[in-house]
Design a protein around this motif. Structure first.
Motif, PDB file in Angstrom:
ATOM      1  N   ASP A  34      43.309   3.045  10.918  1.00 47.10           N
ATOM      2  CA  ASP A  34      43.192   4.485  11.131  1.00 47.10           C
ATOM      3  C   ASP A  34      42.649   5.222   9.925  1.00 47.10           C
ATOM      4  N   LEU A  35      42.449   4.511   8.823  1.00 48.45           N
ATOM      5  CA  LEU A  35      42.025   5.161   7.589  1.00 48.45           C
ATOM      6  C   LEU A  35      40.542   5.528   7.667  1.00 48.45           C
ATOM      7  N   SER A  36      40.258   6.830   7.597  1.00 43.85           N
ATOM      8  CA  SER A  36      38.877   7.301   7.725  1.00 43.85           C
ATOM      9  C   SER A  36      38.380   8.025   6.491  1.00 43.85           C
ATOM     10  N   CYS A  37      39.281   8.407   5.585  1.00 48.83           N
ATOM     11  CA  CYS A  37      38.875   9.168   4.400  1.00 48.83           C
ATOM     12  C   CYS A  37      39.555   8.580   3.167  1.00 48.83           C
ATOM     13  N   VAL A  38      38.731   8.071   2.263  1.00 48.23           N
ATOM     14  CA  VAL A  38      39.223   7.487   1.019  1.00 48.23           C
ATOM     15  C   VAL A  38      38.419   8.065  -0.135  1.00 48.23           C
ATOM     16  N   PRO A  39      39.073   8.544  -1.192  1.00 44.40           N
ATOM     17  CA  PRO A  39      38.319   9.045  -2.347  1.00 44.40           C
ATOM     18  C   PRO A  39      37.384   7.982  -2.908  1.00 44.40           C
ATOM     19  N   THR A  40      36.133   8.361  -3.136  1.00 46.34           N
ATOM     20  CA  THR A  40      35.133   7.411  -3.622  1.00 46.34           C
ATOM     21  C   THR A  40      35.541   6.802  -4.950  1.00 46.34           C
ATOM     22  N   GLN A  41      36.091   7.604  -5.814  1.00 45.50           N
ATOM     23  CA  GLN A  41      36.492   7.121  -7.130  1.00 45.50           C
ATOM     24  C   GLN A  41      37.604   6.084  -7.037  1.00 45.50           C
ATOM     25  N   LEU A  42      38.372   6.145  -5.954  1.00 41.21           N
ATOM     26  CA  LEU A  42      39.484   5.219  -5.799  1.00 41.21           C
ATOM     27  C   LEU A  42      39.010   3.825  -5.395  1.00 41.21           C
ATOM     28  N   CYS A  43      38.091   3.753  -4.445  1.00 41.10           N
ATOM     29  CA  CYS A  43      37.649   2.449  -3.948  1.00 41.10           C
ATOM     30  C   CYS A  43      36.480   1.868  -4.736  1.00 41.10           C
ATOM     31  N   SER A  44      35.836   2.661  -5.585  1.00 40.25           N
ATOM     32  CA  SER A  44      34.702   2.150  -6.368  1.00 40.25           C
ATOM     33  C   SER A  44      35.049   1.912  -7.826  1.00 40.25           C
ATOM     34  N   ASN A  45      36.250   2.271  -8.228  1.00 38.73           N
ATOM     35  CA  ASN A  45      36.675   2.080  -9.613  1.00 38.73           C
ATOM     36  C   ASN A  45      36.916   0.595  -9.864  1.00 38.73           C
ATOM     37  N   PRO A  46      36.201  -0.023 -10.798  1.00 42.06           N
ATOM     38  CA  PRO A  46      36.401  -1.468 -11.045  1.00 42.06           C
ATOM     39  C   PRO A  46      37.766  -1.788 -11.621  1.00 42.06           C
ATOM     40  N   ALA A  47      38.464  -0.802 -12.169  1.00 44.19           N
ATOM     41  CA  ALA A  47      39.782  -1.051 -12.738  1.00 44.19           C
ATOM     42  C   ALA A  47      40.871  -1.066 -11.679  1.00 44.19           C
ATOM     43  N   ILE A  48      40.539  -0.685 -10.441  1.00 42.28           N
ATOM     44  CA  ILE A  48      41.514  -0.631  -9.359  1.00 42.28           C
ATOM     45  C   ILE A  48      41.137  -1.649  -8.291  1.00 42.28           C
ATOM     46  N   LYS A  49      42.052  -2.530  -7.955  1.00 36.20           N
ATOM     47  CA  LYS A  49      41.851  -3.472  -6.857  1.00 36.20           C
ATOM     48  C   LYS A  49      42.288  -2.776  -5.566  1.00 36.20           C
ATOM     49  N   PHE A  50      41.317  -2.348  -4.790  1.00 35.51           N
ATOM     50  CA  PHE A  50      41.577  -1.610  -3.556  1.00 35.51           C
ATOM     51  C   PHE A  50      41.518  -2.591  -2.386  1.00 35.51           C
ATOM     52  N   ILE A  51      42.668  -2.888  -1.793  1.00 38.52           N
ATOM     53  CA  ILE A  51      42.768  -3.897  -0.735  1.00 38.52           C
ATOM     54  C   ILE A  51      43.016  -3.193   0.590  1.00 38.52           C
TER      55      ILE A  51
ATOM     56  N   LEU B  11      52.644 -11.911   1.309  1.00 35.62           N
ATOM     57  CA  LEU B  11      51.765 -10.871   0.793  1.00 35.62           C
ATOM     58  C   LEU B  11      51.992 -10.656  -0.700  1.00 35.62           C
ATOM     59  N   GLU B  12      53.248 -10.733  -1.143  1.00 35.48           N
ATOM     60  CA  GLU B  12      53.534 -10.568  -2.569  1.00 35.48           C
ATOM     61  C   GLU B  12      52.885 -11.676  -3.391  1.00 35.48           C
ATOM     62  N   VAL B  13      52.971 -12.906  -2.898  1.00 33.64           N
ATOM     63  CA  VAL B  13      52.341 -14.023  -3.606  1.00 33.64           C
ATOM     64  C   VAL B  13      50.830 -13.850  -3.633  1.00 33.64           C
ATOM     65  N   TYR B  14      50.260 -13.423  -2.501  1.00 36.09           N
ATOM     66  CA  TYR B  14      48.809 -13.239  -2.433  1.00 36.09           C
ATOM     67  C   TYR B  14      48.346 -12.150  -3.389  1.00 36.09           C
ATOM     68  N   VAL B  15      49.082 -11.048  -3.428  1.00 36.96           N
ATOM     69  CA  VAL B  15      48.713  -9.948  -4.309  1.00 36.96           C
ATOM     70  C   VAL B  15      48.838 -10.367  -5.768  1.00 36.96           C
ATOM     71  N   ASP B  16      49.853 -11.157  -6.097  1.00 40.55           N
ATOM     72  CA  ASP B  16      50.011 -11.628  -7.471  1.00 40.55           C
ATOM     73  C   ASP B  16      48.821 -12.475  -7.914  1.00 40.55           C
ATOM     74  N   THR B  17      48.238 -13.219  -6.994  1.00 40.28           N
ATOM     75  CA  THR B  17      47.077 -14.037  -7.359  1.00 40.28           C
ATOM     76  C   THR B  17      45.842 -13.187  -7.637  1.00 40.28           C
ATOM     77  N   LEU B  18      45.834 -11.954  -7.143  1.00 43.08           N
ATOM     78  CA  LEU B  18      44.678 -11.088  -7.355  1.00 43.08           C
ATOM     79  C   LEU B  18      44.755 -10.279  -8.640  1.00 43.08           C
ATOM     80  N   LYS B  19      45.938 -10.204  -9.247  1.00 44.17           N
ATOM     81  CA  LYS B  19      46.110  -9.333 -10.402  1.00 44.17           C
ATOM     82  C   LYS B  19      45.283  -9.777 -11.588  1.00 44.17           C
ATOM     83  N   ASP B  20      45.107 -11.087 -11.758  1.00 36.11           N
ATOM     84  CA  ASP B  20      44.372 -11.607 -12.908  1.00 36.11           C
ATOM     85  C   ASP B  20      42.907 -11.895 -12.601  1.00 36.11           C
ATOM     86  N   ARG B  21      42.443 -11.533 -11.414  1.00 35.02           N
ATOM     87  CA  ARG B  21      41.042 -11.792 -11.045  1.00 35.02           C
ATOM     88  C   ARG B  21      40.229 -10.520 -11.215  1.00 35.02           C
ATOM     89  N   GLU B  22      38.953 -10.700 -11.503  1.00 35.51           N
ATOM     90  CA  GLU B  22      38.079  -9.541 -11.669  1.00 35.51           C
ATOM     91  C   GLU B  22      37.751  -8.896 -10.329  1.00 35.51           C
TER      92      GLU B  22
END
Length: 387
Positions: free
Chosen positions: A308-325, A361-372
């Motif tokens: 249902d998500l139709s509006c996301v701030p551009t800076q939020l999903c394009s910021n390389p410092a933020i992993k937007f899943i 999901l917690e294990v999966y997210v933990d594996t993403l924390k150290d990835r670029e």
């Protein structure tokens, strides 16, 4: 001749207009003063010797009901427990003292070792009676029992720092939990709670609070705003229709899990959480994310549902410092599709609302924390070991 009685015409009373922010400020000041008075009263009771005297009298009365050999066994058991880790795994309540004495592992209380109490198994419907005299314990770990309430003597455990009680049958938490001034971790997930006592806000040393999987829980008390040291808050898999106001006052919060609730929007002042690093809001009914999320300098991971998500701030999903899943669920035969950051991945059929899906999901997210960046595709698999 009858005189007509004149009915006075009501004069309209002007309705005063109040500033919402001013009313909120006054209310917060009153709550702070009330919490301060409760804290002073709690300190006064803790410094009093009446509680210890009452506990000793209850112990003496209980000993009078025991036989000589049972009394000697209990004394030996309590003495050894002060120097060793206590583990409870009896098959029946009549043999709990003897079993604990025989099976307690020899782990001395040195360094970072803790005096802990463990209880496991659906044969338990209440706590063993001898527990009330072990107020030196620092940790409780009670899982998979049929216990419905915490004991009345809980407030006597002033050294208790960890209270882990997931997957039980708890229906309520006592107000006495606010007297556990040393409490740092509280886990009451997957119980039957419908409310959290306001007195929990007095546990100002609390750092981790987990209350997920209590499907009747729809609100948190405002008094929890006093938890200024709280870093981890998990209120997922509940029935929250909006984010509790107290959450935005927890200034040290680093992880906030609001997944699998009934949220339709997020407040516009979420940037008050200036130390927030991880935000889980998937499995809700969000149609947009507020722009204020981009004002949180420490934010490094956001997990949302994309249906249902139709509006996301551009800076939020394009910021390389933020992993937007962004997760997408759509049934295709016996399988489902999940999309991560615009890419699809397949996994097996979604399980029921329990801890297994959350753990994955917690294990999966933990594996993403150290990835670029996030992986192109991921498949959830089940591995079984044959011994």
């Amino acid at each position: 001749m009858m005189l007509e009685r004149k009915v006075p015409v009501p004069v309209p009373v002007p309705v005063p207009a109040y500033d919402v922010m001013a009313v909120r400020s006054v209310w917060e000041v009153r709550v702070s003063k009330h919490l301060l008075r409760q804290r002073k009263e709690q300190d006064r009771k803790e410094s009093s010797a009446l509680a210890r005297i009452e506990q000793q009298w209850q112990y003496f009365i209980y000993c009078k009901t025991l036989k000589t050999h049972e009394r000697n066994l209990l004394d030996t058991y309590l003495t050894r427990s002060t120097l060793h880790t206590l583990t409870e795994h009896p098959s029946n309540q009549e043999a709990d003292v003897q079993q604990a004495q025989c099976d307690s592992p020899d782990v001395s209380n040195h360094g970072d070792k803790k005096l802990l109490f463990q209880l496991h198994g659906d044969q338990w419907k209440d706590f063993p009676r001898e527990l009330q005299w072990m107020t030196y314990l620092q940790e409780w770990h009670v899982t998979d029992t049929k216990i419905q309430k915490l004991p009345d003597y809980l407030s006597c455990f002033t050294q208790l720092s960890v209270l882990e009680m997931p997957n039980n049958a708890l229906k309520e938490l006592p107000a006495a939990i606010g007297q556990l001034s040393a409490l740092r971790q509280l886990n009451v997930s997957y119980n039957r709670l419908s409310a959290i006592p306001a007195q929990l806000g007095l546990c100002d040393n609390l750092e981790r609070l987990e209350v997920c999987g209590n499907y009747n829980l729809c609100q948190l008390p405002f008094e929890l705003s006093g938890l200024k040291k709280l870093r981890h808050l998990d209120v997922s898999q509940n029935n929250l229709a909006s984010i509790p106001v107290c959450t935005l006052r927890m200034s040290s919060l680093q992880l906030l899990d609001l997944s699998d609730n009934m949220l339709t929007d997020l407040p516009q002042d979420m940037d008050r959480l200036q130390q927030l690093q991880t935000l889980f809001v998937h499995k809700n009914h969000l149609t947009y994310l507020p722009q204020c999320l981009t004002n949180i300098p420490t934010l490094s991971m956001v997990v949302v549902s994309g249906q249902d998500l139709s509006c996301v701030p551009t800076q939020l999903c394009s910021n390389p410092a933020i992993k937007f899943i962004r997760l997408y669920d759509s049934a295709v035969g016996d399988r489902k599709l999940t999309q991560v950051s615009g890419r699809t991945r397949t996994r097996t059929e979604e399980p029921s609302r329990d801890s297994s899906q959350k753990e994955f999901l917690e294990v999966y997210v933990d594996t993403l924390k150290d990835r670029e960046d996030v992986p192109y595709a991921t498949t959830k698999v089940s591995i079984s070991c044959l011994l």
